[in-house]
Structures are given as C-alpha cells and as structure tokens.
Design an enzyme around this catalytic site. Sequence first.
Site, mmCIF file in Angstrom:
data_model
loop_
_atom_site.group_PDB
_atom_site.id
_atom_site.type_symbol
_atom_site.label_atom_id
_atom_site.label_comp_id
_atom_site.label_asym_id
_atom_site.label_seq_id
_atom_site.Cartn_x
_atom_site.Cartn_y
_atom_site.Cartn_z
ATOM 1 N N SER A 243 46.732 21.249 1.185
ATOM 2 C CA SER A 243 47.257 21.263 -0.177
ATOM 3 C C SER A 243 46.316 22.057 -1.064
ATOM 4 O O SER A 243 45.312 22.594 -0.592
ATOM 5 C CB SER A 243 47.369 19.830 -0.707
ATOM 6 O OG SER A 243 46.057 19.346 -0.949
ATOM 7 N N LYS A 244 46.635 22.081 -2.348
ATOM 8 C CA LYS A 244 45.827 22.868 -3.290
ATOM 9 C C LYS A 244 44.354 22.459 -3.290
ATOM 10 O O LYS A 244 43.496 23.248 -3.647
ATOM 11 C CB LYS A 244 46.393 22.726 -4.706
ATOM 12 C CG LYS A 244 47.669 23.525 -4.861
ATOM 13 C CD LYS A 244 47.904 23.920 -6.300
ATOM 14 C CE LYS A 244 49.125 24.820 -6.406
ATOM 15 N NZ LYS A 244 50.206 24.274 -7.169
ATOM 16 N N ARG A 245 44.087 21.234 -2.897
ATOM 17 C CA ARG A 245 42.701 20.785 -2.841
ATOM 18 C C ARG A 245 41.868 21.651 -1.900
ATOM 19 O O ARG A 245 40.667 21.735 -2.006
ATOM 20 C CB ARG A 245 42.626 19.338 -2.325
ATOM 21 C CG ARG A 245 42.905 18.286 -3.371
ATOM 22 C CD ARG A 245 42.753 16.905 -2.778
ATOM 23 N NE ARG A 245 43.604 16.702 -1.611
ATOM 24 C CZ ARG A 245 43.163 16.539 -0.383
ATOM 25 N NH1 ARG A 245 41.885 16.537 -0.122
ATOM 26 N NH2 ARG A 245 44.001 16.367 0.622
#
Length: 465
Positions: A243-245
């Site tokens: 994910s964006k993390r």
Amino acid sequence: MTVITRFAPSPTGDLHIGGARTALYAWAYAKNKKGKFILRIEDTDRERSTPEAIEIIKDGMSWLGLQHDGPIYYQTARSARYKEVIQQLLVADKAYYCYCSKQELDLLRESQMQQGLKPKYDGRWRPENGKELPTPPNDIEPVIRFKNPLNGNVTWVDKVKGSISINNEELDDFIIARSDGTPTYNFCVVIDDWDMQITDVIRGDDHINNTPRQINLLKALDAPIPNYAHLSMILGSDGQKLSKRHGSVSVLDYKRRGYLPEAINNYLARLGWSHGDDEIFSMEQFCQWFDLQHVTSSSAQFNDEKLDWLNNHYLRGMSDEVLATYVIKQLVLNVDEAKIKEKLQRAISLYKERANTLVDLSNQIIFFFEEQKLSDELVQKYLDDERLQLIGKFYALFDKLDWEDEKINAAIKNFVAENAVKFPQIAMPLRVILTGTDHTPSIASIMWILGRDETKLRIQKYINK
Ligand code: GLU
C-alpha cells in the site's frame, strides 16, 4: 472458441501496481491463446469514479504497452442493458423488490449477531409459493434482490486457487439494483462478462467472495460460466499488503521515478509466476510462456532492489541515442538540444551502467551541463593547497594535449609518474572540481566529454595561474 479476457478497473484513484499485474496477466493469457483482451472501466460508482482516474488508467496501460482489443467499454454507457436484464429477472421471478428500511436491516443484523449468527438478509420479501408477503410501505423506494438458490453448493475450479465450494446457505439474496434504480457492482460485472463473452476472468483474490454470487446469477440467466483465476495479492517487503505506506505503488509514479516499462512488465511478470529459472525475458517470450498453472497461489512479496536491478539491466541495454531522448526530458535544460546531443550521448554511455533509473541517470550526469556547487565537506577533504598546486601544474599541460580520453588518461599517468605522486592525489581533486562529487567513472573520460574549454573554466576558479 476464442479466449477473451478483460481488465476491469474501477476508476477511483491511481492505477495500482497490483492492478497492473492483473492487467498484464489477463493480457498475456489472451495473447498466449491468440485471443482478445478487453478493457472495461467499471464506473458505476458515480461518487467515487473520476475522469482523472480514467485518464490515469489509460495512460498507465498505454505506457506499459498493454493494448486492448476493440473499444474501451464503460459501464455507465450500458445502463439501458442492465435495466433490461433486471426487468427480465423480475418477470421470470428470479429477482424481487425488497422494501426493508435501513433501520429494519440494522435491527436484523444486530439480533443475528446477538444470537452468534453470521449477519445475512433473511429473505422476508422473497416471494415463495404459498408465502404471504407484507404490504409494501409507501415511503420506501425498494431495492431489487436476486433470488439466490436456497441450498446446494456453488463450486468452481479456480485456475490459481484450485477447487472452491461454497454452500448456498452462506449466501443471501444480494441487491442487484439500489433504491435509486442503479445496478450494483456484482450485477454489472455478470452482465458485462456475459455480453462481452469473457471466457476467463483473471482478477485479484479480493473478489473471490463475489464469485459464487456471480456464478449463481450467470446460471439464473442461462449464461455460460467463464473460468476464474484469482491472483493473490502483492505484499510489501515487510509482509504487509502493498500500500501507500510502502512508498509509491502507482504505475505512473514508477514512470515519474524513471523506471522503464520493460522493467516494470518483466518484474511484474515474475512477481507470482515463473518459467523455470528465467528472470529476464521480453514480453514476446512472456506471452509465449504464460500459463495459469505456474501462477503461485500464495502472495508474492515486492522487492525494490530486484526491480532496480532489472531496470538497470534494461537501461544498459538501450542505445545512448534512445536514452538521450528520455534523459533530455528529465534534465529540463535551457539549451538547444541539438547542440548538446553528442555530449549527452557520451555522458549517458559513460554513466548508464551505474544508474538504476532514468532519474538517477539524469541526476548523475547533470554536472556535464550545469556546474555543481561544491559542499564544504568535499572542499575540505580534497582541495587543500598542496593538491591544488598539483592541479595547477597539470592544468598548464592542457593546451598542448590532444583532447581525447585515452590521451588524457595517458597524460595523467605520465604526470603522476613524473611528479612522484599517487593517482588519487590528482584524480580526486579533479573529480570534485569538475563533477561536484568524489564518486565518478574515469576522470579522463569526464574531462574529454566536458571538453577542454569547460574543464579549464571549472578548474581556473580553484588555482592561481
Ligand atoms: N472493478 C473491480 C475492481 O477494480 C474489478 C472487477 C473484476 O475484475 O471482476 O476491483
């Protein structure tokens, strides 16, 4: 029978790298079978779908070279067809109006949960022989529900996950049209897959729960059931869902960061599929080799270093001329491109082995075109009086030199021998003055590419002639 696959993204944000892998596999499967690959934009969710996201999908697909066959299909353009099928289902007693209010459904859910049951619509508006239905209230716009079979199993042999069987008792009568009349996701997908004669549905395993519902609906419509292949999700390097993390996960971000589509495709192809030990292959080979048997059913883990390694491989394999057309866009120089063409290609040739991305390459060669400011640290470390004096002495030979890298290199070696100094004593300060860093390939090549005049200009500032 012609194999027809599809990529069916919802245009609600970026084109995620996982979505791109799904598209790549569906595309390669169709190519392998000499079939067709359809691009369908699932934009029925009007609130979350945006025109920008549609452009992002189109740009990402074309950047990766995943060409679709025929037009792009948009679900919003197919409302009339959805309405028609909903009517047919109502008439055939395979769907029905449900007047439950939200409060009623909330209450039902609560009481089921209190009894330790899985929340599920209880079929109170489902017409059955001999069953008396409540009187429809005036103040509720009904939804339309599909009459899911009450018993038996839905079974399919998933091409990636193997045989999956779900008991119909676990499924409820799902909504096919909302109270405002708009059809729901599970309904539209089924009608589209049917109308577009999709033979193989290749998609993320986040849709696995939808599949038994979709199969039941296809059966109710007497439509053929396609093959299903559910791909496992991609995990980040920490084992969590990508994910964006984990930094950029959007395809166009990779483009912006200077990755090549060839590298992304090759990387994604291997991320969850294998062909022996082959790591590097062209898309032609991939299409020839791709099959669903060798897609792993477990989650694949994203590895940035491996992607960099592949990108470096493809960068090195590209001609300096082609690379120059990319790099020039990154550099944003205020010069006539034709004038720097030769210099740029030489700089690229010298540096491309050392670069992982186009951005990296551009950053490394920018000093050829714009003199870099030296950090105090480098000045202190390399530009002391003693070394600058040596540079001054060497500088005095420049005008008599043939300005070619081999000759310059020989001149440095000579100079070093004659003055009984070590090579780095002259090479390091030159590196720092000319490039702004102390890590570079051959300093003679750099001087040659920079040109005699520019080399002199940069050195003059540091020596007393
Ligand atoms: N539109 C769905 C999504 O973006 C995919 C539906 C499907 O492939 O069946 O996740």
